[in-house]
Design an enzyme around this catalytic site. Sequence first.
Site, PDB file in Angstrom:
ATOM      1  N   HIS A 246       9.989   4.803   5.156  1.00 39.82           N
ATOM      2  CA  HIS A 246       9.145   3.596   5.028  1.00 39.82           C
ATOM      3  C   HIS A 246       9.941   2.323   5.376  1.00 39.82           C
ATOM      4  O   HIS A 246      10.139   1.445   4.528  1.00 39.82           O
ATOM      5  CB  HIS A 246       8.556   3.501   3.601  1.00 39.82           C
ATOM      6  CG  HIS A 246       7.356   2.594   3.522  1.00 39.82           C
ATOM      7  ND1 HIS A 246       6.349   2.771   2.609  1.00 39.82           N
ATOM      8  CD2 HIS A 246       7.005   1.496   4.251  1.00 39.82           C
ATOM      9  CE1 HIS A 246       5.426   1.811   2.764  1.00 39.82           C
ATOM     10  NE2 HIS A 246       5.811   1.037   3.756  1.00 39.82           N
TER      11      HIS A 246
ATOM     12  N   ARG B 265      -0.037   4.271   5.709  1.00 42.00           N
ATOM     13  CA  ARG B 265       0.223   4.733   4.344  1.00 42.00           C
ATOM     14  C   ARG B 265       0.116   6.250   4.345  1.00 42.00           C
ATOM     15  O   ARG B 265      -0.728   6.828   5.041  1.00 42.00           O
ATOM     16  CB  ARG B 265      -0.783   4.152   3.350  1.00 42.00           C
ATOM     17  CG  ARG B 265      -0.566   2.680   3.001  1.00 42.00           C
ATOM     18  CD  ARG B 265       0.730   2.432   2.219  1.00 42.00           C
ATOM     19  NE  ARG B 265       0.935   1.049   1.861  1.00 42.00           N
ATOM     20  CZ  ARG B 265       1.664   0.160   2.535  1.00 42.00           C
ATOM     21  NH1 ARG B 265       2.260   0.522   3.672  1.00 42.00           N
ATOM     22  NH2 ARG B 265       1.814  -1.072   2.107  1.00 42.00           N
TER      23      ARG B 265
ATOM     24  N   GLU C  92       5.594   9.084  -1.811  1.00 40.87           N
ATOM     25  CA  GLU C  92       6.935   8.531  -1.581  1.00 40.87           C
ATOM     26  C   GLU C  92       7.477   7.806  -2.818  1.00 40.87           C
ATOM     27  O   GLU C  92       6.695   7.227  -3.577  1.00 40.87           O
ATOM     28  CB  GLU C  92       6.933   7.592  -0.352  1.00 40.87           C
ATOM     29  CG  GLU C  92       6.069   6.372  -0.484  1.00 40.87           C
ATOM     30  CD  GLU C  92       6.016   5.569   0.835  1.00 40.87           C
ATOM     31  OE1 GLU C  92       5.761   6.145   1.901  1.00 40.87           O
ATOM     32  OE2 GLU C  92       6.240   4.356   0.761  1.00 40.87           O
TER      33      GLU C  92
HETATM   34  C1  DGY Z   1       3.994  -3.513   3.895  1.00 38.56           C
HETATM   35  O1  DGY Z   1       4.341  -4.686   3.966  1.00 38.56           O
HETATM   36  O2  DGY Z   1       2.885  -3.171   3.473  1.00 38.56           O
HETATM   37  C2  DGY Z   1       4.967  -2.495   4.350  1.00 38.56           C
HETATM   38  O3  DGY Z   1       4.445  -1.211   4.297  1.00 38.56           O
HETATM   39  C3  DGY Z   1       6.226  -2.580   3.513  1.00 38.56           C
HETATM   40  O4  DGY Z   1       5.935  -2.268   2.203  1.00 38.56           O
END
Ligand code: DGY
Length: 329
Positions: free
Chosen positions: A288, A241, A270
């Site tokens: 992402h 993240r 983001e």
């Molecule tokens: C998740 O599944 O957490 C990935 O980052 C996609 O959002």
Amino acid sequence: MTKRPKVLVARRVPAAVIDKLSRHFELDTVPGDTVLTPDELRARLQGKAGAYITGTVRITGELLDACPELRVISTMSVGYNHIDLPACTARRVLVTNTPDVLTETTADFGFALLMATARRMSEGERLLRDGRWESWSWDFLAGADVHGTTLGILGMGRIGQAIARRGHSGFGMKVIYHNRSRLPAETESQLAARYLSKDELLREADHLILVLPYSAASHHCIGAAEIALMKPTATLVNIARGGIVDEDALAAALREHRIAAAGLDVFEGEPRVNPALLPLPNVVLTPHIASATMPTRLAMADLAADNLVAALTGATPPTPLNPEILPLQ
Ligand code: DGY
């Protein structure tokens, strides 16, 4: 006929999900890709027993208080930092996520981003497309080796372990890691991974990959002080993240070549990207997409649907995050 529970599907999802959910529930669907505002979300959740959401839909205690009929939140993501889980548990709202089905795909991407970063692939492609490829020189776009180097993994959950396997078995890397809790000795030996303190990890890694969950405790846990411990030749990859990394500190370090390069798939604000990162040649930026293959996204979507169906039809959902509140009343 008994009344079917009402469910909000808060984002556009595969048609198969709508088919599956509509066999059990009265659906309210958001067909587009725009994220509902908090006010719209609150309004659409009135009278709903379930919500099918994704990582861009924020769930707070305040929202739950305004939607007292809500009993299940199913997120089509493994990460759940967009959901206030303690607030859900306190209100006996079940939360489910989609682990496992994305592990290998996300690990593939983490490795791809590591390779692209170490081998300066984006920089090379930009140069080529801009017509700036003129001649050969001995150090032209010379990057770092991946094979045989030391792979540092911060966060050794399912995805971290899948990356460790790739590094050790595929690339002959020495794998070191740091995690909140150390893995059992047997798992460490299967992965050929050595546990280190966070500072030791930062000092020893040639390539450091971040795969830890985001929380208040991990907010900006890679900042100027941590980057200062890294080798000047090291690369840093973040597929976890954005908020884990202090992006201003990282941009300054990349600009001043205090580390060699970074690969970032996630960003603190983001889809907005910190403008300090954009002009830097030594950072690979992706939007992402670590879990974004069609089979994996379909599997995540399906698991999120199965969780919702099970939870609202009295069965045990496959992947609950707060199972302690089961069975639901
Ligand atoms: C998740 O599944 O957490 C990935 O980052 C996609 O959002």
